[in-house]
Design a protein around this motif. Structure first.
Motif, PDB file in Angstrom:
ATOM      1  N   GLN A 174       0.810  -1.150  -0.079  1.00  0.00           N
ATOM      2  CA  GLN A 174       0.021   0.027  -0.106  1.00  0.00           C
ATOM      3  C   GLN A 174       0.851   1.211  -0.098  1.00  0.00           C
ATOM      4  N   GLU A 175       1.860   1.307   0.591  1.00  0.00           N
ATOM      5  CA  GLU A 175       2.891   2.386   0.575  1.00  0.00           C
ATOM      6  C   GLU A 175       4.435   2.150   0.253  1.00  0.00           C
ATOM      7  N   THR A 176       4.955   2.651  -0.544  1.00  0.00           N
ATOM      8  CA  THR A 176       6.426   2.424  -1.126  1.00  0.00           C
ATOM      9  C   THR A 176       7.242   3.440  -0.745  1.00  0.00           C
ATOM     10  N   PHE A 177       8.382   3.260  -0.402  1.00  0.00           N
ATOM     11  CA  PHE A 177       9.427   4.237   0.181  1.00  0.00           C
ATOM     12  C   PHE A 177      10.443   3.865  -0.673  1.00  0.00           C
ATOM     13  N   VAL A 178      11.040   4.956  -1.214  1.00  0.00           N
ATOM     14  CA  VAL A 178      12.090   4.706  -2.356  1.00  0.00           C
ATOM     15  C   VAL A 178      13.417   5.171  -1.586  1.00  0.00           C
ATOM     16  N   ALA A 179      14.530   4.313  -1.480  1.00  0.00           N
ATOM     17  CA  ALA A 179      15.764   4.718  -0.927  1.00  0.00           C
ATOM     18  C   ALA A 179      16.634   4.866  -1.908  1.00  0.00           C
ATOM     19  N   ASP A 180      17.655   5.696  -1.887  1.00  0.00           N
ATOM     20  CA  ASP A 180      18.812   5.824  -2.780  1.00  0.00           C
ATOM     21  C   ASP A 180      19.890   4.879  -2.596  1.00  0.00           C
ATOM     22  N   ASP A 181      20.317   4.642  -1.568  1.00  0.00           N
ATOM     23  CA  ASP A 181      21.762   3.927  -1.170  1.00  0.00           C
ATOM     24  C   ASP A 181      21.321   3.255   0.156  1.00  0.00           C
ATOM     25  N   LEU A 182      22.462   2.399   0.565  1.00  0.00           N
ATOM     26  CA  LEU A 182      22.456   1.924   1.664  1.00  0.00           C
ATOM     27  C   LEU A 182      21.842   2.533   2.873  1.00  0.00           C
ATOM     28  N   ALA A 183      22.765   3.758   3.133  1.00  0.00           N
ATOM     29  CA  ALA A 183      22.276   4.502   4.253  1.00  0.00           C
ATOM     30  C   ALA A 183      20.875   4.792   4.389  1.00  0.00           C
ATOM     31  N   ASP A 184      20.498   5.533   3.221  1.00  0.00           N
ATOM     32  CA  ASP A 184      19.081   6.007   3.086  1.00  0.00           C
ATOM     33  C   ASP A 184      18.077   4.629   3.407  1.00  0.00           C
ATOM     34  N   ALA A 185      18.547   3.497   2.827  1.00  0.00           N
ATOM     35  CA  ALA A 185      17.738   2.483   3.165  1.00  0.00           C
ATOM     36  C   ALA A 185      17.704   1.986   4.772  1.00  0.00           C
ATOM     37  N   LEU A 186      18.737   2.198   5.324  1.00  0.00           N
ATOM     38  CA  LEU A 186      18.832   2.003   6.800  1.00  0.00           C
ATOM     39  C   LEU A 186      17.909   2.914   7.442  1.00  0.00           C
TER      40      LEU A 186
ATOM     41  N   LEU B  43       7.531  10.094   5.629  1.00  0.00           N
ATOM     42  CA  LEU B  43       6.220  10.368   5.681  1.00  0.00           C
ATOM     43  C   LEU B  43       5.657  10.561   4.152  1.00  0.00           C
ATOM     44  N   LEU B  44       6.355  11.408   3.497  1.00  0.00           N
ATOM     45  CA  LEU B  44       6.089  11.787   2.003  1.00  0.00           C
ATOM     46  C   LEU B  44       6.098  10.594   0.934  1.00  0.00           C
ATOM     47  N   GLY B  45       6.742   9.547   1.344  1.00  0.00           N
ATOM     48  CA  GLY B  45       7.033   8.651   0.264  1.00  0.00           C
ATOM     49  C   GLY B  45       8.033   9.048  -0.800  1.00  0.00           C
ATOM     50  N   ILE B  46       8.949   9.943  -0.553  1.00  0.00           N
ATOM     51  CA  ILE B  46       9.997  10.240  -1.570  1.00  0.00           C
ATOM     52  C   ILE B  46      11.157   9.932  -0.939  1.00  0.00           C
ATOM     53  N   THR B  47      12.202  10.050  -1.958  1.00  0.00           N
ATOM     54  CA  THR B  47      13.640   9.833  -1.145  1.00  0.00           C
ATOM     55  C   THR B  47      14.128  11.298  -0.411  1.00  0.00           C
ATOM     56  N   ARG B  48      15.285  10.813   0.271  1.00  0.00           N
ATOM     57  CA  ARG B  48      15.975  12.000   0.914  1.00  0.00           C
ATOM     58  C   ARG B  48      16.205  13.058  -0.096  1.00  0.00           C
ATOM     59  N   ALA B  49      16.991  12.527  -1.143  1.00  0.00           N
ATOM     60  CA  ALA B  49      17.573  13.371  -2.026  1.00  0.00           C
ATOM     61  C   ALA B  49      16.314  14.137  -2.762  1.00  0.00           C
ATOM     62  N   THR B  50      15.194  13.665  -3.020  1.00  0.00           N
ATOM     63  CA  THR B  50      14.212  14.266  -3.582  1.00  0.00           C
ATOM     64  C   THR B  50      13.694  15.316  -2.742  1.00  0.00           C
ATOM     65  N   LEU B  51      13.602  14.984  -1.399  1.00  0.00           N
ATOM     66  CA  LEU B  51      12.950  15.974  -0.462  1.00  0.00           C
ATOM     67  C   LEU B  51      13.966  17.173  -0.350  1.00  0.00           C
TER      68      LEU B  51
ATOM     69  N   ALA C  83      15.968  18.295  -2.830  1.00  0.00           N
ATOM     70  CA  ALA C  83      15.630  19.054  -3.967  1.00  0.00           C
ATOM     71  C   ALA C  83      14.406  19.917  -4.030  1.00  0.00           C
ATOM     72  N   LYS C  84      13.356  19.258  -3.358  1.00  0.00           N
ATOM     73  CA  LYS C  84      12.147  20.200  -3.052  1.00  0.00           C
ATOM     74  C   LYS C  84      12.198  21.483  -2.233  1.00  0.00           C
ATOM     75  N   VAL C  85      12.996  21.116  -1.061  1.00  0.00           N
ATOM     76  CA  VAL C  85      13.130  21.904  -0.071  1.00  0.00           C
ATOM     77  C   VAL C  85      13.942  23.166  -0.730  1.00  0.00           C
ATOM     78  N   LYS C  86      14.805  22.962  -1.549  1.00  0.00           N
ATOM     79  CA  LYS C  86      15.591  23.900  -2.128  1.00  0.00           C
ATOM     80  C   LYS C  86      14.737  24.715  -3.238  1.00  0.00           C
ATOM     81  N   GLN C  87      13.967  23.894  -4.034  1.00  0.00           N
ATOM     82  CA  GLN C  87      13.117  24.333  -5.166  1.00  0.00           C
ATOM     83  C   GLN C  87      12.168  25.486  -4.674  1.00  0.00           C
ATOM     84  N   TYR C  88      11.417  24.854  -3.270  1.00  0.00           N
ATOM     85  CA  TYR C  88      10.332  25.894  -2.737  1.00  0.00           C
ATOM     86  C   TYR C  88      10.906  26.882  -1.968  1.00  0.00           C
ATOM     87  N   ASN C  89      12.174  26.755  -1.286  1.00  0.00           N
ATOM     88  CA  ASN C  89      13.040  27.692  -0.632  1.00  0.00           C
ATOM     89  C   ASN C  89      12.254  27.514   0.832  1.00  0.00           C
ATOM     90  N   ILE C  90      12.228  26.286   1.173  1.00  0.00           N
ATOM     91  CA  ILE C  90      11.535  26.019   2.710  1.00  0.00           C
ATOM     92  C   ILE C  90      12.566  26.072   3.634  1.00  0.00           C
TER      93      ILE C  90
END
Ligand SMILES: Nc1ncnc2c1ncn2[C@@H]1O[C@H](COP(=O)(O)OP(=O)(O)OP(=O)(O)O)[C@@H](O)[C@H]1O
Ligand SMILES: [Mg+2]
Length: 499
Positions: A24-36, A442-450, A452-459
């Motif tokens: 039902q929920e998929t979490f995508v990890a980029d690498d081993l550290a992210d997966a952990l 929580l958002l179901g995205i990778t840290r890298a994507t997060l 990028a988005k934080v930067k994009q929206y200047n959060i």
């Protein structure tokens, strides 16, 4: 759909898609550290690694989880091999700790079978742990017979005290504790241990006027006051050789306190307007959620009565007390197992997600066990899967439907998708105290994507979610690292918020 949550450690869209089909929920990890990090946070049912990862990687991943003591359920790992390569690494993956290995595209269809296998196994585990062990929820055998859940240090000492008082001739007894901590339950426990076959009668001293309370307690003779057209037997007499439970004793009118003290000392009483002495054989158990000593200082409670009651007080700690906090999980599991609020879901919802349990453990529970039971019952009503998730934990239902931000239905004026995304990301960051790995999970995205988005929206940490009236909603204090309470939507501090 077999599984609730899956972590896929792969940048390949095809493998991510494959994982999405079985959970039902998929979490995508980029690498081993992210997966952990994500595995620790999301507590998935399965982790899938693509062919970039070798058997030693899988071994390392499982060893680190084990070392951090974060893998109590031994999260199953499936490796996806590269069908084009000549060597079949399946045996090595299994040796490294994977539960299975897909040999390549031609083997992708098997993931569904593996997922069903894991699901069947985990529902068996979910229902085992507790129900098979009769003492799982209780400090002692007799506590189970009165359904007094708890194994924390605080409850152990309360249980010990209840047993001592019940075994003694202590009469009256006093039970103190905040609202909802289980004072009435403790009174019933004393009763059940001392004289289970006798009557248990209870009266709330705050619920009746002075005159009514007096006539309830002592009874009255016919014609003793206007309206007394029949003789009435009082609760003291009705309790017989059993228990009279005087709830909220601090609220008893001061004049009546003097009459109660006389009963306690002389063991006899008279009906209102009566002349005959009646013997009192009952055990009198009183309870208070106010500090009686300060009531005495404020001249609201008689000092002599206080001393008479305070011989061997039984104290029940609030749920948030460090010595009782560990019972939150036990009580939550108990209410989940025993609630009859949704009979059709009985035994179908078997556990809590890690995030949901964390949110329960973080809350302060001003309404104590009663509040916790209500939150669990609400979660059972809301939950549609086999596990209670964070979104089902609604601490303050009064906030439902209030426009808390642009994402709440009803008053949306800005239909920009980008704005909605910005707000959702800001909210996830705020709710996780700016822990990016958890927010990404929580958002179901990778840290890298997060990132990028934080930067994009200047959060930034001071970013606000604005409502339709341009008012600032949730605020964040960079200094404390805590999400602050929103003064516009909540009146009491609520550390747990709706996901
Ligand atoms: N240790 C416990 N195990 C299981 N259920 C409990 C426990 N403590 C309390 N409860 C449940 O929580 C609810 C509130 O408990 P109870 O009425 O005994 O609290 P109280 O201290 O008398 O509250 P108040 O001061 O508001 O009257 C009841 O449904 C009770 O069964
Ligand atoms: Mg009570």
């Amino acid at each position: 759909m077999a599984l609730r949550r899956i972590v896929v450690v792969s940048r390949q869209a095809e493998i991510q898609q494959l994982a999405r089909r079985v959970a039902q929920e998929t979490f995508v990890a980029d690498d081993l550290a992210d997966a952990l990090d994500i595995t620790e946070t999301a507590n998935p049912d399965l982790v899938v690694f693509d062919h970039q990862f070798s058997p030693p990687h899988i071994r390392e991943f499982l060893n680190i989880l084990l070392g951090r003591n974060k893998n109590p359920m031994n999260v199953p790992v499936v490796a996806v091999g590269n069908g084009e390569s000549d060597t079949d690494l399946s045996a090595e993956f299994i040796q490294a700790g994977a539960v299975d290995c897909l040999k390549g595209k031609q083997d992708y269809g098997r993931l569904q079978h593996i997922a069903s296998r894991i699901e069947n196994k985990s529902s068996a585990v979910d229902s085992a742990g507790s129900e098979t062990d009769p003492n799982y929820f209780f400090a002692e055998q007799w506590a189970a017979s009165v359904f007094m859940v708890g194994r924390s240090k605080a409850i152990l000492s309360t249980v010990k005290m209840i047993k001592l008082v019940a075994a003694s001739r202590c009469n009256p007894a006093l039970i103190v504790g905040e609202t909802g901590t289980g004072k009435e339950l403790a009174a019933k426990a004393i009763h059940a241990l001392r004289h289970p076959d006798e009557p248990f009668v209870a009266v709330n001293c705050a619920a009746l006027t002075a005159n009514l309370l007096e006539s309830e307690l002592f009874g009255h003779v016919k014609g003793s006051f206007t309206g007394a057209d029949r003789e009435k037997t009082g609760l003291l007499e009705l309790a017989g050789k059993g228990t009279l439970f005087l709830d909220e004793i601090s609220e008893m009118p001061i004049g009546l306190q003097a009459k109660l003290l006389r009963v306690l000392q002389e063991k006899t009483f008279r009906k209102v307007g009566g002349i005959k002495n009646i013997t009192c054989d009952a055990t009198i158990i009183t309870s208070s959620n106010r500090d009686l000593e300060s009531q005495v200082r404020a001249n609201c409670f008689r000092r002599d009565l206080y001393y008479r009651l305070n011989i061997c007080p039984i104290t029940i700690a609030p749920l948030r007390a460090p010595q009782r906090r560990e019972d939150v999980q036990l009580l939550a599991e108990y209410f989940l197992k025993t609630s009859t609020v949704c009979p059709e879901k009985h035994n179908k919802i078997t556990s809590f997600t890690k995030l949901a349990m964390e949110s329960l453990q973080k809350h302060d529970w001003p309404g104590n066990v009663r509040e916790l039971r209500n939150v669990i019952e609400r979660a059972i009503i809301l939950e549609t899967t086999g596990k209670i998730g964070l979104s089902g934990i609604v601490i303050n239902p009064g906030e439902w439907g209030q426009p808390s931000d642009g994402l709440t239905a009803g008053h949306i004026k800005n239909f920009s998708l980008a704005e909605a995304e910005r707000q959702l990301i800001t909210r996830a960051l705020q709710e996780t105290g700016w822990q990016k790995t958890r927010a990404a999970a929580l958002l179901g995205i990778t840290r890298a994507t997060l990132y990028a988005k934080v930067k994009q929206y200047n959060i930034e940490k001071g970013s606000y979610i604005t409502d339709d009236h341009g008012m600032q909603k949730s605020t964040f204090s960079p200094s404390s690292g805590e999400v602050q309470n929103d003064p516009l939507t909540s009146s009491t501090p609520q550390p747990v918020t709706v996901a």
